[in-house]
Scaffold this active site. Structure first.
Site, PDB file in Angstrom:
ATOM      1  N   GLU A  32       0.849  -1.199   0.000  1.00  0.00           N
ATOM      2  CA  GLU A  32       0.000   0.000   0.000  1.00  0.00           C
ATOM      3  C   GLU A  32       0.878   1.239   0.000  1.00  0.00           C
ATOM      4  O   GLU A  32       2.034   1.196   0.412  1.00  0.00           O
ATOM      5  CB  GLU A  32      -0.923  -0.089   1.239  1.00  0.00           C
ATOM      6  CG  GLU A  32      -1.740   1.129   1.596  1.00  0.00           C
ATOM      7  CD  GLU A  32      -2.784   1.547   0.565  1.00  0.00           C
ATOM      8  OE1 GLU A  32      -2.458   1.605  -0.631  1.00  0.00           O
ATOM      9  OE2 GLU A  32      -3.914   1.875   0.983  1.00  0.00           O
ATOM     10  N   ASP A  33       0.325   2.340  -0.457  1.00  0.00           N
ATOM     11  CA  ASP A  33       1.114   3.573  -0.534  1.00  0.00           C
ATOM     12  C   ASP A  33       1.473   4.146   0.831  1.00  0.00           C
ATOM     13  O   ASP A  33       2.611   4.514   1.086  1.00  0.00           O
ATOM     14  CB  ASP A  33       0.389   4.631  -1.397  1.00  0.00           C
ATOM     15  CG  ASP A  33      -1.083   4.848  -1.001  1.00  0.00           C
ATOM     16  OD1 ASP A  33      -1.523   4.320   0.045  1.00  0.00           O
ATOM     17  OD2 ASP A  33      -1.782   5.540  -1.751  1.00  0.00           O
ATOM     18  N   ASP A  57      -1.906   5.741   7.373  1.00  0.00           N
ATOM     19  CA  ASP A  57      -2.224   7.044   7.954  1.00  0.00           C
ATOM     20  C   ASP A  57      -3.026   6.797   9.239  1.00  0.00           C
ATOM     21  O   ASP A  57      -2.446   6.462  10.268  1.00  0.00           O
ATOM     22  CB  ASP A  57      -2.996   7.830   6.886  1.00  0.00           C
ATOM     23  CG  ASP A  57      -3.337   9.253   7.276  1.00  0.00           C
ATOM     24  OD1 ASP A  57      -2.510   9.912   7.924  1.00  0.00           O
ATOM     25  OD2 ASP A  57      -4.434   9.723   6.915  1.00  0.00           O
ATOM     26  N   PHE A 110      -0.062  16.501   4.324  1.00  0.00           N
ATOM     27  CA  PHE A 110      -0.737  15.802   3.240  1.00  0.00           C
ATOM     28  C   PHE A 110       0.195  15.746   2.048  1.00  0.00           C
ATOM     29  O   PHE A 110       0.653  16.766   1.551  1.00  0.00           O
ATOM     30  CB  PHE A 110      -2.055  16.489   2.864  1.00  0.00           C
ATOM     31  CG  PHE A 110      -2.948  15.575   2.082  1.00  0.00           C
ATOM     32  CD1 PHE A 110      -3.738  14.638   2.726  1.00  0.00           C
ATOM     33  CD2 PHE A 110      -2.979  15.614   0.695  1.00  0.00           C
ATOM     34  CE1 PHE A 110      -4.551  13.767   2.008  1.00  0.00           C
ATOM     35  CE2 PHE A 110      -3.786  14.753  -0.034  1.00  0.00           C
ATOM     36  CZ  PHE A 110      -4.564  13.825   0.632  1.00  0.00           C
ATOM     37  N   ARG A 119      -0.779  11.733  -8.877  1.00  0.00           N
ATOM     38  CA  ARG A 119      -0.342  10.364  -8.565  1.00  0.00           C
ATOM     39  C   ARG A 119       0.945   9.999  -9.310  1.00  0.00           C
ATOM     40  O   ARG A 119       1.738   9.208  -8.845  1.00  0.00           O
ATOM     41  CB  ARG A 119      -1.415   9.353  -8.981  1.00  0.00           C
ATOM     42  CG  ARG A 119      -2.664   9.376  -8.121  1.00  0.00           C
ATOM     43  CD  ARG A 119      -3.493   8.144  -8.426  1.00  0.00           C
ATOM     44  NE  ARG A 119      -4.874   8.235  -7.962  1.00  0.00           N
ATOM     45  CZ  ARG A 119      -5.282   7.914  -6.737  1.00  0.00           C
ATOM     46  NH1 ARG A 119      -4.424   7.507  -5.828  1.00  0.00           N
ATOM     47  NH2 ARG A 119      -6.553   8.008  -6.411  1.00  0.00           N
TER      48      ARG A 119
HETATM   49  P1  IMP Z   1      -5.816   5.294   6.342  1.00  0.00           P
HETATM   50  O1  IMP Z   1      -6.961   4.361   6.178  1.00  0.00           O
HETATM   51  O2  IMP Z   1      -6.218   6.550   7.068  1.00  0.00           O
HETATM   52  O3  IMP Z   1      -4.572   4.675   6.905  1.00  0.00           O
HETATM   53  O4  IMP Z   1      -5.487   5.889   4.929  1.00  0.00           O
HETATM   54  C1  IMP Z   1      -5.034   5.148   3.942  1.00  0.00           C
HETATM   55  C2  IMP Z   1      -5.386   5.800   2.630  1.00  0.00           C
HETATM   56  O5  IMP Z   1      -5.625   7.205   2.741  1.00  0.00           O
HETATM   57  C3  IMP Z   1      -4.209   5.677   1.714  1.00  0.00           C
HETATM   58  O6  IMP Z   1      -4.311   4.504   0.967  1.00  0.00           O
HETATM   59  C4  IMP Z   1      -4.310   6.913   0.868  1.00  0.00           C
HETATM   60  O7  IMP Z   1      -5.092   6.631  -0.272  1.00  0.00           O
HETATM   61  C5  IMP Z   1      -5.024   7.926   1.700  1.00  0.00           C
HETATM   62  N1  IMP Z   1      -4.075   8.918   2.293  1.00  0.00           N
HETATM   63  C6  IMP Z   1      -3.657   9.013   3.564  1.00  0.00           C
HETATM   64  N2  IMP Z   1      -2.795  10.019   3.728  1.00  0.00           N
HETATM   65  C7  IMP Z   1      -2.658  10.592   2.522  1.00  0.00           C
HETATM   66  C8  IMP Z   1      -1.862  11.695   2.034  1.00  0.00           C
HETATM   67  O8  IMP Z   1      -1.105  12.372   2.734  1.00  0.00           O
HETATM   68  N3  IMP Z   1      -1.986  11.953   0.710  1.00  0.00           N
HETATM   69  C9  IMP Z   1      -2.805  11.251  -0.133  1.00  0.00           C
HETATM   70  N4  IMP Z   1      -3.545  10.222   0.278  1.00  0.00           N
HETATM   71  C10 IMP Z   1      -3.486   9.888   1.592  1.00  0.00           C
HETATM   72 MG    MG Z   2      -5.103   4.272  -0.914  1.00  0.00          MG
END
Ligand code: IMP
Ligand code: MG
Length: 173
Positions: A97-98, A101, A150, A163
């Site tokens: 995964e990228d 967060d 962000f 992207r």
């Molecule tokens: P989580 O579920 O909050 O851990 O977020 C995961 C998803 O939120 C990632 O797969 C991203 O697509 C998106 N995301 C979280 N932080 C960022 C950011 O700083 N930039 C862009 N997308 C983000």
């Molecule tokens: Mg994502």
């Protein structure tokens, strides 16, 4: 949005780190076969580069989950929008995964996948924002820990754009 992006991690650093991660994973899975599961859409840029740096035999598959609206905040609600195409039972799975967060996405995905009886299950992310975590989950392989900003590039978007940037940048409003 004015579209101002400030470089946080330059392209060479991103590539060098992904090569290193590939090496670490290759050593850890020596003599085994892995199944790399990419999380669409954001995970694909990191996924392909990481996959090319792993030397053990591999299969690949993809899933899509969505937890975000069009803005910057997580909703906490994770919906599977594309499921796996094959069984993962008995396989050494690595979710790619990228970013991690709040942790909602990977927590949900890893729980879902572990119910499908993989031989092992690990998580690789390019980026980690540890201060943002809302659920208890850690990745096994982390490219870079980043501050609470962000970011975009290397698969990450801001309102579906940026992207394709080959570096990680901070979105300045
Ligand atoms: P989580 O579920 O909050 O851990 O977020 C995961 C998803 O939120 C990632 O797969 C991203 O697509 C998106 N995301 C979280 N932080 C960022 C950011 O700083 N930039 C862009 N997308 C983000
Ligand atoms: Mg994502």
């Amino acid at each position: 949005m004015s579209g101002k992006i400030e470089v946080l991690i330059p392209e060479q650093d991103v590539s060098a780190r992904i090569a290193e991660m590939g090496q670490i994973i290759s050593e850890r899975y020596q003599g085994k076969e892995v199944l790399l599961i990419g999380v669409l859409t954001g995970g694909v840029f990191f996924f392909t580069e990481l996959a090319k740096n792993i030397t053990v035999p591999m299969e690949i598959d993809f899933m899509a989950a969505s937890s975000y609206g069009s803005g910057k905040e997580s909703t906490g609600r994770v919906v599977i929008t594309k499921d796996l195409s094959r069984s993962i039972e008995g396989k050494h799975v690595i979710i790619v995964e990228d970013i991690i967060d709040s942790g909602f996405t990977l927590k949900n995905l890893s729980e879902l996948l572990s119910e499908k009886k993989p031989a092992s299950l690990e998580i690789a992310v390019l980026l980690d924002k540890p201060v943002r975590r809302q659920v208890n989950i850690t990745a096994d392989y982390v490219g870079f820990e980043i501050p609470d900003e962000f970011v975009c590039g290397m698969g990450l978007d801001y309102e579906q754009k940026f992207r394709n940037l080959p570096y990680v940048g901070i979105v300045k409003d």
